[in-house]
Structure formats: C-alpha cells, structure tokens
Motif scaffolding. Sequence first.
Motif, PDB file in Angstrom:
ATOM      1  N   LEU A 108     -68.504  36.820  40.605  1.00  0.00           N
ATOM      2  CA  LEU A 108     -69.405  36.057  39.755  1.00  0.00           C
ATOM      3  C   LEU A 108     -70.707  35.755  40.479  1.00  0.00           C
ATOM      4  O   LEU A 108     -70.718  35.538  41.680  1.00  0.00           O
ATOM      5  N   ASN A 109     -71.762  35.726  39.702  1.00  0.00           N
ATOM      6  CA  ASN A 109     -73.025  35.324  40.290  1.00  0.00           C
ATOM      7  C   ASN A 109     -73.420  33.970  39.711  1.00  0.00           C
ATOM      8  O   ASN A 109     -72.724  33.417  38.863  1.00  0.00           O
ATOM      9  N   GLU A 110     -74.554  33.492  40.161  1.00  0.00           N
ATOM     10  CA  GLU A 110     -74.921  32.122  39.812  1.00  0.00           C
ATOM     11  C   GLU A 110     -75.073  31.877  38.322  1.00  0.00           C
ATOM     12  O   GLU A 110     -74.893  30.767  37.860  1.00  0.00           O
ATOM     13  N   GLY A 111     -75.412  32.918  37.617  1.00  0.00           N
ATOM     14  CA  GLY A 111     -75.650  32.674  36.194  1.00  0.00           C
ATOM     15  C   GLY A 111     -74.436  32.928  35.302  1.00  0.00           C
ATOM     16  O   GLY A 111     -74.525  32.809  34.097  1.00  0.00           O
ATOM     17  N   HIS A 112     -73.344  33.284  35.908  1.00  0.00           N
ATOM     18  CA  HIS A 112     -72.220  33.724  35.088  1.00  0.00           C
ATOM     19  C   HIS A 112     -71.581  32.575  34.336  1.00  0.00           C
ATOM     20  O   HIS A 112     -71.363  31.501  34.868  1.00  0.00           O
ATOM     21  N   GLU A 113     -71.252  32.831  33.078  1.00  0.00           N
ATOM     22  CA  GLU A 113     -70.762  31.730  32.249  1.00  0.00           C
ATOM     23  C   GLU A 113     -69.364  31.260  32.642  1.00  0.00           C
ATOM     24  O   GLU A 113     -69.012  30.103  32.472  1.00  0.00           O
ATOM     25  N   LEU A 114     -68.587  32.156  33.197  1.00  0.00           N
ATOM     26  CA  LEU A 114     -67.219  31.777  33.555  1.00  0.00           C
ATOM     27  C   LEU A 114     -67.174  30.716  34.644  1.00  0.00           C
ATOM     28  O   LEU A 114     -66.171  30.041  34.836  1.00  0.00           O
ATOM     29  N   LEU A 115     -68.298  30.587  35.352  1.00  0.00           N
ATOM     30  CA  LEU A 115     -68.315  29.619  36.445  1.00  0.00           C
ATOM     31  C   LEU A 115     -67.983  28.220  35.963  1.00  0.00           C
ATOM     32  O   LEU A 115     -67.421  27.416  36.702  1.00  0.00           O
ATOM     33  N   LEU A 116     -68.372  27.933  34.736  1.00  0.00           N
ATOM     34  CA  LEU A 116     -68.119  26.598  34.198  1.00  0.00           C
ATOM     35  C   LEU A 116     -66.639  26.241  34.287  1.00  0.00           C
ATOM     36  O   LEU A 116     -66.265  25.098  34.511  1.00  0.00           O
ATOM     37  N   LEU A 117     -65.814  27.277  34.118  1.00  0.00           N
ATOM     38  CA  LEU A 117     -64.379  27.036  34.148  1.00  0.00           C
ATOM     39  C   LEU A 117     -63.894  26.633  35.531  1.00  0.00           C
ATOM     40  O   LEU A 117     -62.801  26.136  35.705  1.00  0.00           O
ATOM     41  N   VAL A 140     -65.527  24.608  37.651  1.00  0.00           N
ATOM     42  CA  VAL A 140     -66.009  23.339  38.179  1.00  0.00           C
ATOM     43  C   VAL A 140     -64.870  22.360  38.460  1.00  0.00           C
ATOM     44  O   VAL A 140     -64.795  21.766  39.539  1.00  0.00           O
ATOM     45  N   ASN A 141     -63.975  22.249  37.505  1.00  0.00           N
ATOM     46  CA  ASN A 141     -62.897  21.284  37.693  1.00  0.00           C
ATOM     47  C   ASN A 141     -62.004  21.616  38.870  1.00  0.00           C
ATOM     48  O   ASN A 141     -61.616  20.743  39.639  1.00  0.00           O
ATOM     49  N   THR A 142     -61.699  22.899  38.979  1.00  0.00           N
ATOM     50  CA  THR A 142     -60.869  23.325  40.093  1.00  0.00           C
ATOM     51  C   THR A 142     -61.511  22.949  41.410  1.00  0.00           C
ATOM     52  O   THR A 142     -60.866  22.423  42.319  1.00  0.00           O
TER      53      THR A 142
END
Lengths: 1028, 175
Positions: free
Chosen positions: A48-57, A59-61
Amino acid sequence: MREIMVRAMYCEMLGYDASFTYIHAIKLAQQGGVLEKRVGYLAVSLFLNEGHELLLLLVNTVLKDLQSTNLIEVCMALTVVAQVFPKDMIPAVLPLVEDKLSHPKEIIRRKAVLALYKFYLIAPNQVQHIHAKFCKALSDKDPGVMASSLHIYLQLIRSPDSYKDLTGSFVTILKQVLGGKLPVDFNYHSVPAPWLQIQLLRILSLLGKEDQSTSELMYEVLDESLRRAEMNHNITYAILYECVKAVYTIHPKAELLEKAARCIGNFVLSPKINLKYLGLKALTYVVQHDAKLALQHQMTIIECLDHSDFTIKRETLELLFRITNAQNVTVIVEKMLDFLRSCNDEHTIIHLIGKVAELAEKYPFNKPEFMNTLLPMKYNSWFIQTMNDVFSIGGDLLQQDVPNNFLRLLAEGSESKEEDDQLRLYAVESYLTVLKGHTSHLPQCFLQVMSWVLGEYAHLQESVDRREVIRLLTQLLDQRSVSSETRVWILSALTKIPEGQTDLILDLAESLSSSQDTVLRQQAQELRHLSQDSQLREFKPVAVVCVFSSQVDSSLSFLDGFVSEALAAGAAPYKPPHQRQEELCEDRALNLEPYSFSLPVSLSSCSITDRQSPTLLSVSSGLSGNSAELSQKAGSSTLILEGVKRVWGKDGYLPQKEATAPPVDEPSAAVQPASQQEAAERIEPRPEPSTQNQDKQQLASSLFVGLGVGSSVSLLGKSEAPPPRFRKKPRPHESSSSSGTSKRSSDSSSHSSRNTTDSFLYGSFPEEEPATSISTFDHTPKSTTANGLSQNKDTKEDRHANTSQILGGDMVIVRPSTIQDKHPPSVSSDLTALLPADLKDLPHSDVISLTSDPSLSLSSCRLFRDEALLLVIFISNCTETVIKDVAVQLTCEELKVISFCCKLFEFMRLILMNSILSVIHRPLVVTTEEYGKLWLSLSHDVKQNLKLLTDAGDPLRTTLNALKDALQLHVVDIIGSEGIVACRLLSGAPCLLHCRVNGAALAMWLRSPHPALPDFILYHCQRALAHH
Amino acid sequence: MIKAILIFNNHGKPRMSKFYEHYTEDTEQQIIRETFHLVSKRDENVCNFLEGGLLIGGSENKLIYRHYATLYFVFCVDSSESELGILDLIQVFVETLDKCFENVCELDLIFHLDKVHNILAEMVMGGMVLETNMSEIITQVEAQGKMEKSETLTLLFICQSMRQSQASRFSSKIS
C-alpha cells in the motif's frame, strides 16, 4: 496464509499484479499472532502507498498495537506508521507516538523519533508543538536515540537561525564521540560511530554557514576530527570528506582550510576510484570558494578527463564547468561536447547539454575581456557552431528553454546593432550550409530553430538568393522524418520571407492545401492569400502593432454586472485558486475529525459575514494584484474573451464604449496607450472633469455593480483595499438613522425641495485603467441612503450644505432620482478646507463627487485615523437659497454609526465600526504570551510563501518592518528565524501572522477567526513586498 | 534520505525491492530495469557511485551500489546522504544478512523474503538510517525470531497437550 502472503510479496516484486491480496494483508495484520501480524504489516508496507484507501482499515489495528505491551507489536506498528501513513491520518496516531518518546525501551524511543520525523516531513505544522520533545530526544541517554534525533535536526537546521544555540551541544556530542565515550558497540572498523559523526558534521556545517561566532565554536572539534581520521578505511574517508566540506562551508579559518586542502589532495590522488570521485566532488565544491585549489591538481583533473569511468568523467566536467571563465570557456565547452558525443545516457545528456548552452550564452556579449581574446567574428562563429552542436547532439531531449533562450538572444541582441546583425548573418550562413548537407538525421528542434532564424533573418544575407532559401525550406517540408510541428515552423518561416517568388510559394501552398494536417492546411491557405495580395502583406506589420497597443482592461470591470447576476442566480462566488486548495485541504482534513483533537474554533463572527460576502469581483483583484504586466495582459485577454460574449448579449456596446471613451475624453490617455498599459499598475486615473464623471456614472451605474472611484494614491499607501471576498452582497437594510438637523439658524425656509434619493446603488464606475487596486474596492454594502433634503436658501454660503456619505472606499453613488440636468458639482477641491479642525490634519483621500442635482451636491472623502476610517460627506448647496433643514438618512446594515453629529455646515462623522466594512486594519498590540494563547484559539489557517527582502543584513527583520510600515502591523516578537506579527480590523477580528524564513522565501502562516481576513492580509503583504 | 533499496541478480531479476517513496507499479519495474541497465554495464574497477537515471529523480539522486557474487545491492539516495557512508551501510547490511542466514546466498533471499525485509526494517526505517550497529540489529531480529518461535512452540505445545489429554481420556475410557 503467512506463506502465501510472502509469495504474494514476491510476485508483486517481480511485477505481477497481486492487488487481490491487499485486503488479506490487512486482515493478517489485524488478526493473528505476532508471527502473522508481522508478515501482515510487512505486506501492507510493501503493497500500500500513502494514498491507498485500504489504509483506513488499518488505523484501528495500529492504534491497538501501539498500546500493546508487547514490544514487538509496538515496534511493528511504529514501522508501518513511519512507512505508509498519510497526512490526514497522522493526528490519529500522533499522541500515541509521542507517548512512546518516553518509553523505557530505547529501541521504541528510537523508532518513535523517526516516526515523528517522518510526520514532520509530511506535515510540519502538526508536530510543531513537540519540538521540545525532539530536544529531549537529543539529550537521551541512549546514543541510538540521540543519533536518530539528529535526522530531525539535520532537517530542521536547514533554516538555521533558531537553532544556533544548540551548536554547543552538537560540538560536545561530537567531542564525546571522537573521544570514544560511546559504548564499543558503536565502533565500526574501530572508528567510533562513524555515521553519527557524519551527521554531526553536516549539522555543524549548516549551523556555521556564514556565521562567524558559531563557526568559532566548532573550529577546535573540526580540527580534532580531521586529525583523528587516520587514513585506513573507507568510513574514515567518509568522515574526512564531510569534515572538509564543513570546513569550507563555515566561516573560513586559514589553518583549517590548509589542512582541508591537503586532505582533498589525498582524495584526488588516491588510487582508489571511489576516493577519487569524492575528491573531485570536494574540489567542485571547494573551487567556488577558492579556485586556486584546482590549479594544484590540474594534472589529476586532466587524467580524470580521460578516465574510463563514466561517472568520474562526468564529475570532472562538472568541476570544469565551475571553473569556467572567459578565457577557458572554448576549451571546456569543447571537452564537454566531446564527452556528450560519446555518451548515450539520456539523463546525462540533458543535464550536461543544458550546461553547455548556459556557458555558451553566458560569455557572449557583455564580457569585454572575452571580446579581446577572440575577435567578434570568431566569437560569432564559435557561438553558433557550439549551439549547432548543442542542438544536433541534444536533439529533442533538450529542454524547451534552451532553444528559447537561444532564439531570444538572437532576437534581442546586445546594444550594438552591428554586432547583432553579424551574429545573425553568421547564423543564417551556417544554417544554409547545414541545410544543404544531409538533413534527415537532424533533430526536430534544430530544424525548428533553423527555420525560425532563416525566416526572420534571411533578408540580412544579401548574397543568397531568396529562392535558394525557399527551396531549401521546401525541401525540408518534403521529408518524411519531419514532424508536423516542425512543418508548421517551416511554413511560418516561409511566410516571413518577404516579397517573393510567388510562383514557388503558390506551388507549395497548392500542394499543402491537400495535406491531412488541418493546421498545415490552414497555414498554406494563409500563405497563398498573403502572397497573392501585396496590400495585405504591407498591412500585416501594422496589424501587429495594433494588437500590441490595444488597451487591456485587466480588472475586467465590465464583467461586474455579469458576475453579480450570476451570484444572484446562485452561482458560487469565485475563489482564487489558493483559497480553493486550502478549502479542499480542509475538506479532506475533515475525515480525521473523529481522531483529531479539535481546536476551539471561534466561528461566531465569521460565519455570518462569511455568508453574506460572496465574492463579487475576485477575478479582477486577483489580476490586478499581479504586478507582472505580461501575465496580466495575457490573463486578462483570455478572460475577456469569455466575458465579452455574455456582456455583449445584453448590452453590447458598453465595453466598447469604455474602451473608446478614454481617447475621446482624455487626449492624454490616448496618446500613450502603450505606456499606460505597461504602467497599469501605477498610473492612477486622475479624477476627471465632473461632467464626464456624471455621464459615465450614469452609464456605469446602470450596468455595473461596484464602483471603482479612483482616488487613490493615498489610499493605496495607507489603507488597504478590501479583498474581493469582503465584498458584500447588497441586501436591503433597514437600520437607518436619520437625523434631521437644522442648523443655519437664521434662515427661514423659503423653499424646500425634497429629494429622495432612493436608491443606491452600487454604481460602478469603470475607469479606463481599472487595473489598479481601486477597482477592487467596490464592495459595497448595499446601503441605501435616502436623503431627504430640504434646502433653503442660504445666503452665506453657496456651496455646501453637507453630505451624505457613504461608505468608504468605494462606494456608493447616491443618485438622486430627480436629476434633471446634470449639474457639475462645483469645485470640490476646496471642500477639504472645511473639515473640522480635529480632522484636518489627518490623511485623506481626494474628494469625490458622488452626485448632484441642481440644488444639492454630494461628495465624500475618506479620512484615515488610527482607530477608524472616517467618511466625510459633504452636502453642498448649489443654489443661492438657504437650506433650512436637511434630513439625512443613512441606511446601512453593516454600519454602526457611532457618532453622527451633524451640524449644518459641519460634518457628519461616521465611524464605521463593523469590522468587515472597515477597510483598514490596525496593529494589534499583544505580548508574546497572549499571542500564543490567541494563536491556539484561532482557526482558519492560510499558508503561503512570500518573497523575502534580502537587501539588508537581516532579511526577516527587514521584511517584517517593510510589512509593518506598509500595512500597519504590529511586530510582536522576532525569535531567530521566526517572527510573529499581529493586526486586527478596527476593533474587530484579530489576525495573527507567523513568519518563518524558509530558504529564500518567507513562509507565512496566518490565523484569524475571520475566514477571509488572512487571505486579504496575505494579498496585501504580497503587494507590499512586490512594491518594495 | 534513502529513496529505494534494490537487490537484483546478474541477470536483472529482482530479488528484493523496497521503495521509500511511492511510485506506481509500472514505474517501479522500470526503475529496476533502468538501474540494472546502468549498473550492469559498469566494470568492476570503476567507482561505486552513479548519478540517478531519469526515472528515479534526476541529478538530485545518486545510485550507490555494490556487487557481491551474483547479486547487486543498489541504494538510491538523495543528496543528504554521504556516499561512502551508504557504501559501508551496504556492507553492514550484507554482513548482517550473512550472519542471520549463515553464509547467505541468492536462494536465501528468494525463500526468506520476509526475513530480509525484517532485517532491513531494523536498519532503515521510512528512508532514514535507523541503526548501523550490526550486533544491535542482529539482537533485534533474533529477539523477534525467538518470540515467533516461542509462539509457535506454545501453539505446538498446546496442541500436543490437548492431544495428549484427549488421548489420555480415550485411554481412560478404554481402560
């Protein structure tokens, strides 16, 4: 799963698409034990790169893991945070990462420091408050943590001023390292912590740059490290190299320089190729300070030139480039060209060819000594020849500015026409020769240059038959390898070759008019018409002149009507691009709201004003703020195209009328349209004879909103034009205060006429030269002033009774509904003499006649007082009769009238309270602490880089003082390279400015509760600096 | 700052790639190819530094590489890094790999890609050099390794004990 993920990573690395596994990587990081988590995180940071939408998932982890007690989990989380977290997720994890700075385990502290550094790189303002913690990290007892904090300082110290006081600490650290105080673990090949030393040396050289006192602190330790670094291993050379660079960067000290020079000698002469490379690099760096050093190593340099290593050769050329002067330029250029011919790396070619061109252009004209060494003739040939080489080697890789510069040089030439012509002549000759040879291999860009030159200057060459030139160019057209863009160049060259040879041209045009390329076909048509019609040909130059001299209405005032209509119809107000971006950012930032701690936002005052101030004319102000005339011209002309159409649809003649009006009315303006255009920024329209004013006002008021009254010089100097967004949309207002005053005691009213001016308007009054900021002034609240006036005969004074005034700046024209004939208001100039004593000394604007009818005339002027803008309205009685009582009603929602004293023959004073309307801001005097508190409580950031005035010793101070003088700001404090400044609108919203010197620019950060205020101030800061 | 770390073999096959700045998938592949192209044609006896090619960012960036047996280790860095320092960092990296894998070879990189990345993560974090001390790196890596092992061991142990207990239950039933 874990194994599979590793496979997926491998596939991805080999270039296969494995995007379907991304989600599993995240799942793996979320669940699973340490082992799975580890692979999951690893995969995430690879996929993943900085703009990838999956990153949001994720955050909690990450949050969970950061709080974990398991060391390894925390480590992994920190790593992934530093690797992929984008700007808008930082607030979510920031507090946790900060906590980790005080974690007992040093590995965690170290990673936390680096993660924060990463945050700093991505979003400097979000970590501003933890600079103190970096400081703590620097003094951490673990050397590893300290070392990683150096990364941060290396970055921060790029703008060194605020960190000078740390010099001592860095010197001490370096001393300790050199003294072997660190644990033996840190030794590498028995050198104590070499990487740490390298970092420290870099920091020191940044700190000591051009600063004698700081430099003195470090002489000793630099000497020490030069001495310590015994030549035994690569890594010591690395330290030495940094040392040498530092010595040459800081304030020079002869003894050290000498030692450093010796070290460079060692490098350059070393048989190890890597060291040689570094030696050359060091030399390149050093020759800027001391060109003689290169002389000592002449022979080595020459050897390096013939070295088999490409990199070494390149570096040598770089070095030569630095030592180029008028005498050796020919040789060096030749060497470079030789190298280029044998080189096939695109990147290198682009890089070097630019330098060659730069050299060739740098030494030509203005260098008398150069002219002596080479006869001009010879120089010309050298220059052209070199450029030919540049074009043929560089070919289409060349950056566009190289041919552009070259052509400009040819076209503009130097002072002496003769020399220029010789140069051009030579160019023409040499190109003809080139064209006669093989042309198929020549790069397009070279062909374009040639055809331009031939078209432009072929006539200088008497001896060559034009037919020949045409034939050669035509030949080019036939070649298949010639691109269609080049064909266009060639065709336009053909167009330029004068009188000619119609038969050839006609043939050509004929053949091309069936071309598939429409542009070519069009040009061919034009060419044919042109060559058939000799009149047209003669006419052409004239047309060109016309284009240039036509006036440009850069404020686009004639669009005002259109804009206001659009606004009324619900269109969004125009926002300048930077504001839009700002808002975009804000929007994005909203995502984070759940995570970020929210700042106290004081919206109260701004929300209302915000809503009511759609931007009327921001286009115009944006343009007028731009001081470059060229761009102004270009910008406005394109815009005009768009606008004109619409305006014409409705009341077409208007714009035209405006354009033509100036010449008619004001001969002086007509005489020098060109100069006016250039000076658009500066020339202020004079107040015109009032009859014209009236005519135009009427015209204008019917069409335009907003009025640009040109009174201005003082205005510009002192008060600020409100930025467009300050403009208010007219709205009916009710608050009216009316006072009937009767003063002139003795008179009985013999006749009273009641005029009601019903309205208002916002008439805008387009000036011919609206380019000035004045036009931006027109924001006007819709204020209606109804004047009920009854006039009486006043025997004593014939003029003046008073005035109704309106708002400042700009504004309002009161148009009596009953104008029967235009009555030129009588002399307005001496009205100012009637100002009450306490106001007389204040700076004031010119008196502007607002309107008049047979019995009364209204005029106004603005007075600038520290705490307020005063508007004075003069109501003059134009008749012989005495005015008995005058009822003046002023209505304006936004105006609070503080004092409204109206004696007949005296003045009403309005003190405008409302911050939005009051055009002038005032210094806000606060202390640094108050400033700090205020700063945190404000929202609405605007950031921008401004030009820094560099003429004096301390650029920051100079710049701030200039701003202070120009804009009435209060400089709260200047600390190192940062300064804080405050101001506010009269009694209203404060605006805080935080300035930091950032390289050659001034990074300005403004905050204010009022959304538009920072933009406004920024705009004027830019103007003030540009004028400076 | 370090922009990218690439490892490829003599034929240009990537063995590990780590980018600290975002590039698209295609660009990454192109960068690897271009870098290989630049590096592979250089003799053994020339210097270890190269100006970056077009893709990886122009004259600001440098390639610093070392060639070990069948593998090229290439670091792409910007001007804020010291050339020789990075050169030695590569040395440290390789020595660390060597220690962790006991005589490292190309196959180790292929089969233990994750481990290589983990080692690298201990040395370089987000483009910044985190640790240059070899023993420290190894300690960290091993500590993590142990943790993982112990976890797997625990799992195994639990499984075994469960099985045993079941078995014993069975046996008790049988008996």
